[in-house]
Design a protein around this motif. Sequence first.
Motif, PDB file in Angstrom:
ATOM      1  N   MET A 152     -12.059   4.848  -1.258  1.00 15.55           N
ATOM      2  CA  MET A 152     -11.051   3.960  -1.862  1.00 15.55           C
ATOM      3  C   MET A 152     -10.846   4.251  -3.352  1.00 15.55           C
ATOM      4  O   MET A 152      -9.987   3.637  -3.985  1.00 15.55           O
ATOM      5  N   GLY A 156      -6.265   2.294   0.845  1.00 15.14           N
ATOM      6  CA  GLY A 156      -6.540   0.878   0.586  1.00 15.14           C
ATOM      7  C   GLY A 156      -7.553   0.357   1.595  1.00 15.14           C
ATOM      8  O   GLY A 156      -8.012   1.088   2.475  1.00 15.14           O
ATOM      9  N   ASN A 157      -7.906  -0.921   1.475  1.00 13.63           N
ATOM     10  CA  ASN A 157      -8.983  -1.478   2.293  1.00 13.63           C
ATOM     11  C   ASN A 157      -8.733  -1.320   3.800  1.00 13.63           C
ATOM     12  O   ASN A 157      -9.610  -0.901   4.546  1.00 13.63           O
ATOM     13  N   LYS A 211     -17.368   4.049   2.019  1.00  6.82           N
ATOM     14  CA  LYS A 211     -16.116   3.280   2.005  1.00  6.82           C
ATOM     15  C   LYS A 211     -15.594   3.122   0.581  1.00  6.82           C
ATOM     16  O   LYS A 211     -14.391   3.262   0.334  1.00  6.82           O
ATOM     17  N   GLN A 212     -16.498   2.823  -0.364  1.00 12.40           N
ATOM     18  CA  GLN A 212     -16.051   2.665  -1.748  1.00 12.40           C
ATOM     19  C   GLN A 212     -15.563   3.992  -2.335  1.00 12.40           C
ATOM     20  O   GLN A 212     -14.623   4.020  -3.110  1.00 12.40           O
ATOM     21  N   ALA A 228      -9.109   2.360   4.772  1.00 14.30           N
ATOM     22  CA  ALA A 228     -10.496   2.825   4.663  1.00 14.30           C
ATOM     23  C   ALA A 228     -11.276   2.390   5.909  1.00 14.30           C
ATOM     24  O   ALA A 228     -11.995   3.185   6.525  1.00 14.30           O
ATOM     25  N   ASN A 264      -9.264   6.113  -6.173  1.00 19.79           N
ATOM     26  CA  ASN A 264      -8.050   6.939  -6.192  1.00 19.79           C
ATOM     27  C   ASN A 264      -8.183   8.224  -7.019  1.00 19.79           C
ATOM     28  O   ASN A 264      -7.256   9.003  -7.105  1.00 19.79           O
ATOM     29  N   GLU A 310       0.849  -1.189   0.000  1.00 17.60           N
ATOM     30  CA  GLU A 310       0.000   0.000   0.000  1.00 17.60           C
ATOM     31  C   GLU A 310       0.887   1.242   0.000  1.00 17.60           C
ATOM     32  O   GLU A 310       2.108   1.132   0.085  1.00 17.60           O
TER      33      GLU A 310
END
Length: 271
Positions: free
Chosen positions: A161, A170-171, A157-158, A174, A163, A3
């Motif tokens: 993430m 990254g997951n 959350k999506q 987040a 960019n 990451e």
Amino acid sequence: MPELPEVETIRRGISPAMTQASVDEIIIRQSKLRYPVPSHLAKELTGARILSVRRRAKYLIIPTTANKSLIIHLGMSGKLSITSHASPQKKHDHIDLILNNGTLIRYNDPRRFGFWQWESDPEQLGYIARLGPEPTPEAFFLEEFMAQLARRKAAIKQVIMDNQVVVGVGNIYANESLFAAGISPKRSACSLSADEVHKLHQAIIRVISKAVDVGGTTLKDFYSADGSPGYFAQELMVYGRLNAPCMVCQTPIEAIVLGQRRSFYCPNCQQ
Ligand SMILES: [Zn+2]
């Protein structure tokens, strides 16, 4: 997958050995990476001097006196290590960069999702030009973030993430940022109040800068056996803690799948 904090740690690890060094030789044992290593790379890079080692998102950008920059992405499993000419070659050691100061920069990548490209104007390449800001106070502005979230109905959350909104989330980061901000990962991005966006903005900057700092502490091991800093053992509040008690309120941590990624959250602390 490395990451942003891991890539930044690698950058800090290789930069002193590479900056101002000239490339004596580049050995390409395997050119079939995610994109083929350009066939003219060896000829053009040999003899050039490295001007600096920069980073944008997870891309390492290495400008040279050949008026082109090397762009390295580590993909899923790529590693760069500093070693010496004498070190034995291992499986998946695809590329060696031999410098005039006696250093050998070695690229190992079992899954070969990483790449090495050679470009004259890296900042203008679509995949770099389209990137959102770095998650730092100098680049990541609250007003712009607020405007981006207001336009998006998808789960928060999506969106963080993505960019094109901000890079480097990254997951793991987040999940941790949303916990720190007290926001449920399922919320629609445009439903966040100004105060919540502010908290989330601060949390993203803090969580990633903390991971970069933790990575810095691994630098002393950079020259160790395999030369890679590995993953950072920072304290995770929610990620990977399904059913474990929340560190704040003891409620069991829950998990759901959003955008094919697992999301961990405290149903009490995150609303
Ligand atoms: Zn809690």
